[in-house]
Design an enzyme around this catalytic site. Structure first.
Site, PDB file in Angstrom:
ATOM      1  CG  ASN A 174      -2.027  -1.090   1.394  1.00  0.00           C
ATOM      2  OD1 ASN A 174      -1.626  -1.953   1.942  1.00  0.00           O
ATOM      3  ND2 ASN A 174      -2.373  -1.416   0.897  1.00  0.00           N
ATOM      4  CB  ILE A 225      -0.060   6.555   1.587  1.00  0.00           C
ATOM      5  CG1 ILE A 225       1.917   7.063   2.038  1.00  0.00           C
ATOM      6  CG2 ILE A 225      -0.994   5.506   2.255  1.00  0.00           C
ATOM      7  CD1 ILE A 225       1.730   7.881   3.461  1.00  0.00           C
ATOM      8  CB  CYS A 226      -3.036   2.649  -1.499  1.00  0.00           C
ATOM      9  SG  CYS A 226      -4.695   2.138  -1.916  1.00  0.00           S
ATOM     10  CG  LEU A 227      -5.127   5.092   4.926  1.00  0.00           C
ATOM     11  CD1 LEU A 227      -5.385   3.603   5.242  1.00  0.00           C
ATOM     12  CD2 LEU A 227      -3.907   6.454   5.709  1.00  0.00           C
TER      13      LEU A 227
END
Length: 172
Positions: free
Chosen positions: A108, A115-117
């Protein structure tokens, strides 16, 4: 620590009950973002996960800070990961900008620190993206969770890292 908070109180005390709106008053105005941050930083510091530390390089700029996450369980246990957070002027209508400063092989987080959030996305398909009701505490807890329960191999940003992990897991 909250130097900006004491500055706000001091400025309010200097103005007195009736101050005229002069040019000098307009230069001392505090943005909505900064007023929110004074409250949110105090709440954040009171509710910080034990695996996280927040550092403000300039205590007068609460909109720029660093977060260190040191996971105490899982794949990344024992690691130390630095994040840089910048809160834009349009906060809390838009999410903070967060970048991972530590190079990490994570499904992620890209090698360049993106960032993948979902809560860091302004618009999210699944409805879990940023909303004005979210706070910095949510962001910090979300980043901390990337190393434990939010570790996502099914919908990765770094596809190679996810495939590598899944491949190694099958071989083990």
């Amino acid at each position: 620590m909250l130097t900006l908070a004491s500055k706000l109180k001091r400025d309010d005390g200097l103005k007195g009950p009736r101050s005229s709106a002069t040019a000098s008053d307009s230069t001392r105005r505090v943005s909505v973002r900064d007023k929110l941050l004074v409250k949110e930083v105090a709440e954040l510091e009171a509710n910080l996960p034990c695996t996280c530390k927040v550092h403000f390089p300039d205590p007068n700029k609460l909109h720029c800070f660093q977060l260190t996450v040191t996971p105490d369980e899982g794949y990344y246990q024992g690691g130390k990961f630095q994040f840089e957070t910048e809160v834009p002027d349009a906060y809390n209508m838009v999410p903070p900008k967060v970048k991972c400063l530590t190079r990490i092989w994570h499904p992620n987080i890209t090698e360049t620190g993106d960032i993948c959030l979902s809560l860091l996305r302004e618009h999210s398909i699944d409805g879990t993206g940023w909303a004005p009701t979210r706070t910095l505490k949510d962001v910090v807890w979300g980043l901390n969770s990337l190393f434990t329960d939010l570790l996502n191999f099914d919908d990765p940003l770094n596809i190679e890292a996810a495939e590598h992990h899944l491949r190694d897991k099958v071989d083990a």
